[in-house]
Design an enzyme around this catalytic site. Structure first.
Site, PDB file in Angstrom:
ATOM      1  N   ARG A  85       0.828  -1.210   0.000  1.00 28.18           N
ATOM      2  CA  ARG A  85       0.000   0.000   0.000  1.00 28.18           C
ATOM      3  C   ARG A  85       0.869   1.270   0.000  1.00 28.18           C
ATOM      4  O   ARG A  85       0.701   2.151  -0.836  1.00 28.18           O
ATOM      5  CB  ARG A  85      -0.911   0.022   1.241  1.00 28.18           C
ATOM      6  CG  ARG A  85      -1.924  -1.099   1.342  1.00 28.18           C
ATOM      7  CD  ARG A  85      -2.943  -1.070   0.222  1.00 28.18           C
ATOM      8  NE  ARG A  85      -3.677   0.177   0.190  1.00 28.18           N
ATOM      9  CZ  ARG A  85      -4.252   0.693  -0.910  1.00 28.18           C
ATOM     10  NH1 ARG A  85      -4.106   0.079  -2.077  1.00 28.18           N
ATOM     11  NH2 ARG A  85      -4.926   1.814  -0.860  1.00 28.18           N
ATOM     12  N   THR A 101       9.660   2.867   6.396  1.00 26.42           N
ATOM     13  CA  THR A 101       8.310   3.433   6.512  1.00 26.42           C
ATOM     14  C   THR A 101       7.537   2.744   7.637  1.00 26.42           C
ATOM     15  O   THR A 101       6.416   2.270   7.456  1.00 26.42           O
ATOM     16  CB  THR A 101       7.534   3.314   5.192  1.00 26.42           C
ATOM     17  OG1 THR A 101       7.356   1.921   4.880  1.00 26.42           O
ATOM     18  CG2 THR A 101       8.280   3.983   4.061  1.00 26.42           C
ATOM     19  N   CYS A 110       2.307   6.451  10.729  1.00 27.58           N
ATOM     20  CA  CYS A 110       1.340   7.431  10.236  1.00 27.58           C
ATOM     21  C   CYS A 110       0.736   8.211  11.404  1.00 27.58           C
ATOM     22  O   CYS A 110       0.547   9.436  11.319  1.00 27.58           O
ATOM     23  CB  CYS A 110       0.254   6.745   9.422  1.00 27.58           C
ATOM     24  SG  CYS A 110      -0.616   5.410  10.301  1.00 27.58           S
ATOM     25  N   THR A 111       0.450   7.527  12.510  1.00 25.68           N
ATOM     26  CA  THR A 111      -0.166   8.188  13.658  1.00 25.68           C
ATOM     27  C   THR A 111       0.819   9.126  14.352  1.00 25.68           C
ATOM     28  O   THR A 111       0.460  10.228  14.773  1.00 25.68           O
ATOM     29  CB  THR A 111      -0.698   7.137  14.657  1.00 25.68           C
ATOM     30  OG1 THR A 111      -1.659   6.312  13.993  1.00 25.68           O
ATOM     31  CG2 THR A 111      -1.360   7.809  15.848  1.00 25.68           C
ATOM     32  N   ASN A 137      -3.789  -4.215   6.235  1.00 22.12           N
ATOM     33  CA  ASN A 137      -3.525  -5.570   5.749  1.00 22.12           C
ATOM     34  C   ASN A 137      -3.074  -6.516   6.844  1.00 22.12           C
ATOM     35  O   ASN A 137      -3.101  -7.741   6.672  1.00 22.12           O
ATOM     36  CB  ASN A 137      -2.446  -5.528   4.654  1.00 22.12           C
ATOM     37  CG  ASN A 137      -3.039  -5.244   3.283  1.00 22.12           C
ATOM     38  OD1 ASN A 137      -4.175  -5.582   3.010  1.00 22.12           O
ATOM     39  ND2 ASN A 137      -2.257  -4.612   2.428  1.00 22.12           N
ATOM     40  N   ARG A 185      -6.590  -8.987  16.740  1.00 18.47           N
ATOM     41  CA  ARG A 185      -6.446  -8.691  15.310  1.00 18.47           C
ATOM     42  C   ARG A 185      -6.825  -9.867  14.423  1.00 18.47           C
ATOM     43  O   ARG A 185      -6.937  -9.709  13.202  1.00 18.47           O
ATOM     44  CB  ARG A 185      -5.013  -8.254  14.993  1.00 18.47           C
ATOM     45  CG  ARG A 185      -4.670  -6.903  15.585  1.00 18.47           C
ATOM     46  CD  ARG A 185      -3.455  -6.299  14.927  1.00 18.47           C
ATOM     47  NE  ARG A 185      -2.992  -5.117  15.645  1.00 18.47           N
ATOM     48  CZ  ARG A 185      -2.067  -4.284  15.189  1.00 18.47           C
ATOM     49  NH1 ARG A 185      -1.505  -4.504  14.020  1.00 18.47           N
ATOM     50  NH2 ARG A 185      -1.693  -3.234  15.893  1.00 18.47           N
ATOM     51  N   THR A 211      -1.080   1.047  20.141  1.00 15.74           N
ATOM     52  CA  THR A 211      -0.379   1.946  19.236  1.00 15.74           C
ATOM     53  C   THR A 211       0.939   2.354  19.878  1.00 15.74           C
ATOM     54  O   THR A 211       0.991   2.624  21.078  1.00 15.74           O
ATOM     55  CB  THR A 211      -1.208   3.203  18.902  1.00 15.74           C
ATOM     56  OG1 THR A 211      -0.411   4.077  18.088  1.00 15.74           O
ATOM     57  CG2 THR A 211      -1.646   3.948  20.148  1.00 15.74           C
ATOM     58  N   GLY A 212       1.966   2.359  19.085  1.00 13.52           N
ATOM     59  CA  GLY A 212       3.269   2.784  19.590  1.00 13.52           C
ATOM     60  C   GLY A 212       3.507   4.265  19.383  1.00 13.52           C
ATOM     61  O   GLY A 212       4.591   4.773  19.694  1.00 13.52           O
ATOM     62  N   ARG A 253      -9.216  -0.091  15.895  1.00 13.13           N
ATOM     63  CA  ARG A 253      -9.337  -0.273  14.450  1.00 13.13           C
ATOM     64  C   ARG A 253     -10.828  -0.386  14.108  1.00 13.13           C
ATOM     65  O   ARG A 253     -11.571  -1.115  14.765  1.00 13.13           O
ATOM     66  CB  ARG A 253      -8.601  -1.541  14.011  1.00 13.13           C
ATOM     67  CG  ARG A 253      -7.098  -1.530  14.273  1.00 13.13           C
ATOM     68  CD  ARG A 253      -6.361  -0.624  13.311  1.00 13.13           C
ATOM     69  NE  ARG A 253      -4.928  -0.622  13.545  1.00 13.13           N
ATOM     70  CZ  ARG A 253      -4.058  -1.406  12.918  1.00 13.13           C
ATOM     71  NH1 ARG A 253      -4.483  -2.290  12.035  1.00 13.13           N
ATOM     72  NH2 ARG A 253      -2.772  -1.318  13.191  1.00 13.13           N
TER      73      ARG A 253
END
Length: 481
Positions: free
Chosen positions: A138, A258, A289-290, A320, A334, A347-348, A370
């Site tokens: 992605r 990334t 991203c967060t 994914n 998950r 979340t880290g 999520r």
């Protein structure tokens, strides 16, 4: 003439002006490596309607709509100057010109405002820097789109190769198809052809070699004419220095991850700590991203009000890493069906704040849920401030940050009362402050921050790569510090 007739006539006039802007913007980009922006939004390769919509969007953040009749004289003034590689923001030019009381003409003011990019001050156009993508999921495909888009001037970054594991018959055709069409982000803007014999994808004239390898040690990039390249690992398979060092093969000079880096790998959020990257640093991370969504507004709030402590709750689109249907997963929860459930997970991002903002003394905690949407997330940042304030003050401050500060490429601002997550698909900012949801009570502020966790993050990755490669050009007028 009726009001409707007046409105239509006005629209046709603005259409004509926007149409005449396109060749001027394109020529500046191709011949001088100048990117024309409007309040941090690129106008390069945009349609007439897109240019007009970008002007209208200024109303959301500046309180009044910008007209092409206002910006066109500044664009014309730019074409008359001896400009070097740079980014020039028409919105900022108009805004600062209106605030200037010296009686200068548009041409005089523009020449002064962009003086750092002209004459003896101008920097020379640099040779393209080779880039390799390791993985093509992605984020990899979106980064590829951005790199191809930014190659229009023939300078800057040049995507030379993609490294993937072999996938069987017609592998390259299927990968090219995934680049061409995306269920969330739409069609690729341009043309894509495939040469199976040479294992090459040609996108908008950019020849991209597809290299098949199961391990970094199998590739010698110099065999493909690749030199001093920056490799972007978007697999997330290796996150520490030892693992990522495997990519430092012949032809590769630097590695950018990334995903959040572990150990002593620097976590870089462009706009916040990218200037701390040492010239000789070969391995770095773009964090998550967060982290990219919360760190810029957190820094902005700490700079102005001081932050004593905070908690971030992210409502995140599924990825994914989750299962479509209930099945085994090594992580708790998950394994349950992503499209059918809200899933509490970790979340880290909160712990990663310390790497990007080492001077921030506040303790930041975090958690995540999520949810069944494929893209765009929201971070709810609950802060205890060092001083009391008002909602109006914070509202106006964050709007100004999004317009004129060094963080304006990272922080966007929206006042639309009916905005929802899908409205932010394709946003190029790290986060977007939802003004309508902002809550302030004394020394407590709650910020609602939308972010396209795919595309917005990919834009941040490319900005970091531009910076470490030396092809990140200065912006004029310079943002207020």
């Amino acid at each position: 003439m009726t009001v409707n007739d007046d409105s239509f006539t006005n629209w046709k006039i603005r259409e004509e002006i926007a149409e005449s802007m396109i060749p001027l913007i394109g020529k500046l980009h191709r011949e001088r490596d100048v990117t024309v922006l409007l309040h941090s939004r690129s106008l390069v390769n945009k349609s007439v309607v897109s240019i007009l919509k970008t002007h209208r969007f200024a109303r959301q953040i500046a309180g009044a709509e910008l007209s092409v009749t206002e910006t066109m004289p500044f664009l014309q003034a730019l074409t008359a100057l001896d400009l070097g590689p740079s980014q020039i923001d028409l919105g900022m030019l108009v805004t600062t010109y209106k605030a200037d009381d010296r009686g200068l003409s548009v041409a005089e003011f523009t020449a002064e405002a962009v003086a750092g990019a002209t004459g003896a001050n101008r920097i020379e156009r640099r040779e393209p820097r080779d880039v390799v993508l390791y993985g093509f999921g992605r984020i990899g495909r979106l980064v590829a789109r951005l790199l191809i888009e930014k190659a229009g001037s023939g300078n800057g970054l040049r995507l030379r190769a993609i490294v993937v594991r072999g996938g069987g018959a017609q592998d390259i055709v299927k990968r090219a198809s995934l680049l061409r069409r995306d269920s969330i982000h739409g069609q690729f803007q341009g043309t894509i052809t495939v040469d199976e014999d040479s294992s090459t994808i040609v996108a908008n004239g950019n020849a991209i070699k597809v290299i098949y390898a199961d391990d970094p040690s199998q590739v010698d990039y110099t065999e493909y004419g690749i030199r001093d390249a920056i490799l972007i690992d978007n697999t997330g398979k290796w996150r520490d220095r030892e693992g990522l060092s495997q990519h430092l093969r012949p032809g590769i000079e630097k590695v950018v991850l990334t995903a959040p880096g572990k150990g002593d790998v620097p976590n870089i959020v462009h706009g916040v700590n990218h200037d701390t990257v040492k010239p000789d640093e070969q391995i770095l991370s773009c964090a998550s991203c967060t982290t990219n969504a919360i760190v810029p507004p957190l820094k902005a709030m700490d700079d102005e009000y001081g932050v004593l402590r905070g908690h971030v709750e992210t409502v995140h689109s599924f990825t994914n890493d989750q299962n479509l249907l209930d099945n085994y997963h090594k992580s708790e929860r998950r394994g349950r069906s992503a499209p059918l459930n809200m899933v509490i997970t970790e979340t880290g991002a909160a712990s990663a704040v310390a790497k990007a903002l080492p001077d921030l003394k506040a303790k930041i905690s975090g958690s995540s849920i999520r949810v069944p949407v494929p893209d765009v997330s929201i971070a709810i940042l609950n802060l205890q401030l060092a001083r009391e304030t008002t909602r109006e003050e914070v509202h106006d401050y964050l709007r100004e940050v999004s317009l004129t500060s060094p963080l304006k490429r990272q922080i966007d601002f929206i006042t639309a009362p009916d905005a929802v997550s899908s409205d932010f698909i394709g946003s190029r900012h790290a986060s977007i402050v939802d003004a309508g949801a902002l809550k302030v009570d004394g020394d407590n502020a709650i910020l609602y921050l939308w972010y396209d966790n795919e595309f917005g993050y990919s834009c941040q990755v490319v900005r970091v790569v531009q910076h470490v490669s030396g092809v990140e050009y200065p912006t004029y007028p310079a943002p207020a510090v």
